[in-house]
Design an enzyme around this catalytic site. Structure first.
Site, PDB file in Angstrom:
ATOM      1  N   HIS A 105       1.837   6.976  -0.156  1.00 18.03           N
ATOM      2  CA  HIS A 105       0.958   6.239   0.749  1.00 18.03           C
ATOM      3  C   HIS A 105      -0.476   6.064   0.155  1.00 18.03           C
ATOM      4  O   HIS A 105      -1.082   7.071   0.185  1.00 18.03           O
ATOM      5  CB  HIS A 105       0.891   6.831   2.044  1.00 18.03           C
ATOM      6  CG  HIS A 105       0.624   5.580   3.231  1.00 18.03           C
ATOM      7  ND1 HIS A 105      -0.876   5.101   3.317  1.00 18.03           N
ATOM      8  CD2 HIS A 105       1.321   4.746   4.239  1.00 18.03           C
ATOM      9  CE1 HIS A 105      -0.857   4.226   4.461  1.00 18.03           C
ATOM     10  NE2 HIS A 105       0.415   3.937   5.076  1.00 18.03           N
ATOM     11  N   HIS A 159       0.789  -1.218  -0.031  1.00 18.93           N
ATOM     12  CA  HIS A 159      -0.157  -0.012  -0.177  1.00 18.93           C
ATOM     13  C   HIS A 159       0.862   1.316   0.132  1.00 18.93           C
ATOM     14  O   HIS A 159       0.207   2.413   0.137  1.00 18.93           O
ATOM     15  CB  HIS A 159      -0.780  -0.030   1.358  1.00 18.93           C
ATOM     16  CG  HIS A 159      -0.063   0.138   2.408  1.00 18.93           C
ATOM     17  ND1 HIS A 159       0.479  -1.102   2.869  1.00 18.93           N
ATOM     18  CD2 HIS A 159       0.374   0.996   3.389  1.00 18.93           C
ATOM     19  CE1 HIS A 159       1.416  -0.791   3.989  1.00 18.93           C
ATOM     20  NE2 HIS A 159       0.997   0.444   4.370  1.00 18.93           N
TER      21      HIS A 159
END
Length: 149
Positions: free
Chosen positions: A72, A57
């Protein structure tokens, strides 16, 4: 001055809009955040460099001068344990600005109960060194997002 490009299409909203105090309070570094379009997409490298960190992620790329940028993808997406994320690169790979790093679907992240808003931060930088930070505008992958001295 390194130029950081948008890794995603969406709306730049600034880090204060991130529902995570670690990013909102600039603890990771200054930058901005993108509320991505809700469709399958590929997050791209925001600069030329080497992938120094890669998770399902999130990823960080460092340029030749030592400027690192963390992207992110979503907030609390670590809880998805990699589901819905696919990386065509690996840690240590050299990437160019605009090259795909992680494929994901922000709509699926949102459907799973997580916020798809995506911080893009200059690691090891201070807020007084970032310039021309986009915080309220539609951005397209590859467009200028911010620079730092």
């Amino acid at each position: 001055m390194p130029l950081v490009s948008a890794p995603l299409d969406g709306r730049a909203v600034g880090l204060v809009a991130v529902p995570d105090p670690v990013f909102a309070r600039l603890m990771v570094g200054p930058g901005t955040a993108i509320d991505p379009v809700r469709e399958p997409t590929e997050a791209v490298s925001p600069l030329d460099g080497v992938v120094i960190s890669l998770y399902h992620h999130a990823y960080a790329v460092m340029d030749a001068e030592g400027h690192g940028v963390l992207t992110h993808l979503g907030i609390d997406t670590v809880e998805l344990k990699g589901g819905g994320f696919e990386a065509p690169v690996k840690k240590g790979d050299r990437v160019t600005r605009g090259q795909g790093v992680i494929r994901w679907n922000p709509a699926a992240v949102e459907a799973a109960g997580q916020a798809p808003i995506s911080p893009v931060v200059a690691t090891d930088a201070t807020a007084d060194r970032t310039r021309e930070v986009i915080e309220d505008a539609h951005v397209t992958r590859g467009e200028a997002l911010f620079t730092w001295a």
